[in-house]
Design a protein around this motif. Structure first.
Motif, PDB file in Angstrom:
ATOM      1  N   LYS A  24       7.641  -2.492 -11.688  1.00  0.00           N
ATOM      2  CA  LYS A  24       8.696  -1.807 -10.937  1.00  0.00           C
ATOM      3  C   LYS A  24       9.018  -2.494  -9.611  1.00  0.00           C
ATOM      4  N   PRO A  25       8.037  -2.864  -8.778  1.00  0.00           N
ATOM      5  CA  PRO A  25       8.415  -3.566  -7.535  1.00  0.00           C
ATOM      6  C   PRO A  25       9.082  -4.917  -7.773  1.00  0.00           C
ATOM      7  N   ILE A  26       8.660  -5.620  -8.832  1.00  0.00           N
ATOM      8  CA  ILE A  26       9.256  -6.931  -9.089  1.00  0.00           C
ATOM      9  C   ILE A  26      10.739  -6.797  -9.442  1.00  0.00           C
ATOM     10  N   ILE A  27      11.068  -5.845 -10.304  1.00  0.00           N
ATOM     11  CA  ILE A  27      12.478  -5.652 -10.683  1.00  0.00           C
ATOM     12  C   ILE A  27      13.291  -5.149  -9.493  1.00  0.00           C
ATOM     13  N   GLU A  28      12.721  -4.260  -8.709  1.00  0.00           N
ATOM     14  CA  GLU A  28      13.457  -3.734  -7.559  1.00  0.00           C
ATOM     15  C   GLU A  28      13.659  -4.781  -6.475  1.00  0.00           C
ATOM     16  N   MET A  29      12.850  -5.841  -6.486  1.00  0.00           N
ATOM     17  CA  MET A  29      13.042  -6.917  -5.509  1.00  0.00           C
ATOM     18  C   MET A  29      14.352  -7.670  -5.722  1.00  0.00           C
ATOM     19  N   LEU A  30      14.877  -7.614  -6.952  1.00  0.00           N
ATOM     20  CA  LEU A  30      16.167  -8.269  -7.201  1.00  0.00           C
ATOM     21  C   LEU A  30      17.285  -7.644  -6.369  1.00  0.00           C
ATOM     22  N   ALA A  31      17.153  -6.374  -6.032  1.00  0.00           N
ATOM     23  CA  ALA A  31      18.177  -5.715  -5.227  1.00  0.00           C
ATOM     24  C   ALA A  31      18.217  -6.260  -3.805  1.00  0.00           C
ATOM     25  N   ALA A  32      17.126  -6.888  -3.357  1.00  0.00           N
ATOM     26  CA  ALA A  32      17.091  -7.449  -2.004  1.00  0.00           C
ATOM     27  C   ALA A  32      17.720  -8.831  -1.930  1.00  0.00           C
ATOM     28  N   PHE A  33      18.018  -9.443  -3.072  1.00  0.00           N
ATOM     29  CA  PHE A  33      18.632 -10.763  -3.053  1.00  0.00           C
ATOM     30  C   PHE A  33      20.076 -10.650  -2.553  1.00  0.00           C
ATOM     31  N   PRO A  34      20.485 -11.465  -1.592  1.00  0.00           N
ATOM     32  CA  PRO A  34      21.888 -11.432  -1.153  1.00  0.00           C
ATOM     33  C   PRO A  34      22.831 -11.853  -2.286  1.00  0.00           C
ATOM     34  N   SER A  35      24.038 -11.327  -2.238  1.00  0.00           N
ATOM     35  CA  SER A  35      25.007 -11.650  -3.277  1.00  0.00           C
ATOM     36  C   SER A  35      25.351 -13.132  -3.294  1.00  0.00           C
ATOM     37  N   VAL A  36      25.366 -13.757  -2.117  1.00  0.00           N
ATOM     38  CA  VAL A  36      25.721 -15.171  -2.063  1.00  0.00           C
ATOM     39  C   VAL A  36      24.652 -16.028  -2.741  1.00  0.00           C
ATOM     40  N   VAL A  37      23.393 -15.591  -2.709  1.00  0.00           N
ATOM     41  CA  VAL A  37      22.331 -16.339  -3.387  1.00  0.00           C
ATOM     42  C   VAL A  37      22.512 -16.256  -4.899  1.00  0.00           C
ATOM     43  N   ILE A  38      22.806 -15.066  -5.399  1.00  0.00           N
ATOM     44  CA  ILE A  38      23.042 -14.911  -6.840  1.00  0.00           C
ATOM     45  C   ILE A  38      24.281 -15.691  -7.254  1.00  0.00           C
ATOM     46  N   GLY A  39      25.337 -15.655  -6.431  1.00  0.00           N
ATOM     47  CA  GLY A  39      26.528 -16.423  -6.754  1.00  0.00           C
ATOM     48  C   GLY A  39      26.279 -17.917  -6.755  1.00  0.00           C
ATOM     49  N   PHE A  40      25.480 -18.411  -5.824  1.00  0.00           N
ATOM     50  CA  PHE A  40      25.155 -19.837  -5.796  1.00  0.00           C
ATOM     51  C   PHE A  40      24.311 -20.227  -7.005  1.00  0.00           C
ATOM     52  N   PHE A  41      23.384 -19.354  -7.415  1.00  0.00           N
ATOM     53  CA  PHE A  41      22.577 -19.613  -8.609  1.00  0.00           C
ATOM     54  C   PHE A  41      23.460 -19.683  -9.859  1.00  0.00           C
ATOM     55  N   ALA A  42      24.450 -18.775  -9.945  1.00  0.00           N
ATOM     56  CA  ALA A  42      25.372 -18.818 -11.082  1.00  0.00           C
ATOM     57  C   ALA A  42      26.249 -20.058 -11.043  1.00  0.00           C
ATOM     58  N   LEU A  43      26.672 -20.458  -9.849  1.00  0.00           N
ATOM     59  CA  LEU A  43      27.542 -21.628  -9.700  1.00  0.00           C
ATOM     60  C   LEU A  43      26.841 -22.919 -10.094  1.00  0.00           C
ATOM     61  N   MET A  44      25.595 -23.070  -9.714  1.00  0.00           N
ATOM     62  CA  MET A  44      24.893 -24.331  -9.916  1.00  0.00           C
ATOM     63  C   MET A  44      24.081 -24.380 -11.208  1.00  0.00           C
ATOM     64  N   ILE A  45      23.519 -23.264 -11.638  1.00  0.00           N
ATOM     65  CA  ILE A  45      22.594 -23.265 -12.773  1.00  0.00           C
ATOM     66  C   ILE A  45      23.220 -22.623 -14.009  1.00  0.00           C
ATOM     67  N   LEU A  46      23.634 -21.350 -13.878  1.00  0.00           N
ATOM     68  CA  LEU A  46      24.104 -20.617 -15.055  1.00  0.00           C
ATOM     69  C   LEU A  46      25.365 -21.233 -15.644  1.00  0.00           C
ATOM     70  N   ALA A  47      26.288 -21.689 -14.803  1.00  0.00           N
ATOM     71  CA  ALA A  47      27.552 -22.239 -15.309  1.00  0.00           C
ATOM     72  C   ALA A  47      27.301 -23.463 -16.185  1.00  0.00           C
ATOM     73  N   THR A  48      26.467 -24.381 -15.738  1.00  0.00           N
ATOM     74  CA  THR A  48      26.159 -25.569 -16.533  1.00  0.00           C
ATOM     75  C   THR A  48      25.370 -25.226 -17.780  1.00  0.00           C
ATOM     76  N   PHE A  49      24.437 -24.293 -17.668  1.00  0.00           N
ATOM     77  CA  PHE A  49      23.597 -23.904 -18.807  1.00  0.00           C
ATOM     78  C   PHE A  49      24.435 -23.315 -19.935  1.00  0.00           C
ATOM     79  N   PHE A  50      25.305 -22.366 -19.616  1.00  0.00           N
ATOM     80  CA  PHE A  50      26.113 -21.726 -20.659  1.00  0.00           C
ATOM     81  C   PHE A  50      27.201 -22.663 -21.188  1.00  0.00           C
ATOM     82  N   GLN A  51      27.701 -23.555 -20.353  1.00  0.00           N
ATOM     83  CA  GLN A  51      28.685 -24.512 -20.856  1.00  0.00           C
ATOM     84  C   GLN A  51      28.057 -25.473 -21.862  1.00  0.00           C
ATOM     85  N   ASP A  52      26.827 -25.877 -21.629  1.00  0.00           N
ATOM     86  CA  ASP A  52      26.141 -26.748 -22.586  1.00  0.00           C
ATOM     87  C   ASP A  52      25.857 -26.032 -23.905  1.00  0.00           C
TER      88      ASP A  52
END
Length: 422
Positions: free
Chosen positions: A234-262
């Motif tokens: 429970k604490p580990i999953i709830e820690m995701l709520a503390a991540f800033p939106s810009v960090v998640i957006g940067f992770f999607a921009l650099m990692i997820l976008a290339t991964f799903f495109q491949d």
């Protein structure tokens, strides 16, 4: 003696009741004041946002035409006081710039230089290029059905054509229900359909991913995990709520976008699917926390009665505990929708930020919140573009308020009555 003791006890009880009543009264007033202040602040925010969008309700075709003409004629030279033609040329010292002598090379002025020659023929004496026996200058202008091209060009560039084009651009309300979002143009269009479709597409994708994952994780934590495992998960999953939106957006921009495109091989690297996956990461902690609390609050008698009737743990979890916690889970999903619908940074960084209207999840989209975040700093105060952005903010507010009100007063109430057997 007994009467004295009883009278003292009654006096003590009455004094304690008076003290508790005073503290309860103060606590009640403080809580009610805070609640009233919160509601007042919410309404003041809505009034401010809606007030800034009011000009588009009173703006008619003539005002739109005037504003467009001002934007078209914005490249004219600026005048200060009188006409710009009356300004004197800038001078240096005692001589004006026009009186400066031509540049010389040695003793010969620049104007005295002879024209460049090629062999024995001077450059000026070169004959015009010819095609056969006809010189280039003698060619007649190309005509289409008796009408010369120069006449067509003159007509297109005339002031009458410009005024006609401006007059054809109707009021803002004629463009709001179109798919074209072109706010910076000689003929601006503020179509909201593409923005609405993009917002709904990203929200649907994110909820299809975040909803099942968060609810199943909450069900496992509440019904199957041991106390030690629950304290870790429970604490580990709830820690995701503390991540800033810009960090998640940067992770999607650099990692997820290339991964799903491949994996899928689509053309647009940033699209609605990538944005939906990134927003699901932001919505999972909220849905998980509220769903887990709702599942854990189910009385143990439900579980014990189901197990006593011969059902195993999986049957009890899916057919007894989960339906009983449906109102709380539904509220969690609504909060997740509100979190995704109003997200700005993730949508701005991971969706491609292109106003395209299609049902393909692998094409770039643009959301309401991302449009406000991207363009609000570039608009001029009081112009049409500024008012339309505030109108979009009003739509976001109305949607969130209406969704929560519908869930609280209608759907949630009906679900509670249904599961209570009323």
């Amino acid at each position: 003696m007994n009467s004295q003791i009883s009278s003292k006890q009654n006096f003590t009880k009455e004094s304690l009741k008076k003290q508790f009543r005073l503290s309860e009264f103060l606590a009640e007033k403080i809580i009610s004041s805070v609640a009233f202040l919160s509601i007042a602040i919410i309404f003041l925010i809505f009034i401010f946002v809606f007030k800034e969008s009011l000009p588009i309700f009173s703006q008619d075709k003539e005002s739109v035409k005037t504003e467009m003409q001002q934007s078209v004629s914005g490249d004219q030279p600026e005048s200060y006081g009188g006409a710009s033609d009356d300004l004197k040329p800038e001078s240096y010292g005692a001589e004006e710039t026009e009186s400066l002598e031509p540049e010389s090379y040695g003793d010969v002025a620049k104007e005295d230089l002879q024209p460049e020659s090629y062999g024995d023929v001077e450059k000026e004496s070169l004959q015009p290029e010819s095609y056969g026996d006809v010189a280039k200058e003698d060619l007649a202008p190309e005509s289409y059905g008796g009408v010369e091209v120069e006449a067509l060009v003159a007509d297109d560039n005339s002031e009458t054509a410009t005024e006609t084009k401006v007059e054809q651009s109707n009021s803002i309300w004629d463009t709001l229900l179109t798919p074209d979002w072109v706010p910076v143009s000689e003929n601006p269009r503020f179509g909201l359909l593409s923005l609405l479709i993009g917002t709904l597409k990203v929200t649907l994708i994110s909820m299809l991913i975040a909803g099942p994952i968060a609810i199943l994780a909450a069900l496992y934590t509440a019904c199957f995990a041991s106390k030690r495992t629950k304290e870790i998960i429970k604490p580990i999953i709830e820690m995701l709520a503390a991540f800033p939106s810009v960090v998640i957006g940067f992770f999607a921009l650099m990692i997820l976008a290339t991964f799903f495109q491949d994996i899928f091989g689509y053309e647009s690297r940033l699209n609605a699917f990538v944005g939906g996956v990134a927003m699901a990461l932001a919505a999972i902690p909220i849905i998980y926390t509220i769903s887990e609390d709702a599942l854990s609050s189910i009385p143990k008698t439900y579980t014990e009665a189901s197990l006593a009737l011969g059902a195993n743990k999986w049957q009890t979890a899916f057919y007894v505990v989960l339906p009983a916690a449906t109102p709380g889970i539904f509220a969690a999903l609504l909060l997740g929708v509100g979190r995704v619908f109003g997200e700005t940074m993730i949508a701005l960084m991971a969706t491609g930020n292109a106003a395209m209207m299609s049902a393909n999840p692998f094409e770039s989209v643009r959301t309401f919140a991302a449009t406000i975040g991207a363009e609000m700093a570039e608009t001029v105060f009081g112009e049409t573009h500024y008012s339309v952005l505030f109108f979009i903010g009003s739509l976001l507010f109305i949607f969130s308020f209406g969704l929560n009100a519908l869930a609280e007063f209608y759907v949630k109430g009906r679900l509670i009555k249904k599961f209570q057997g009323k």
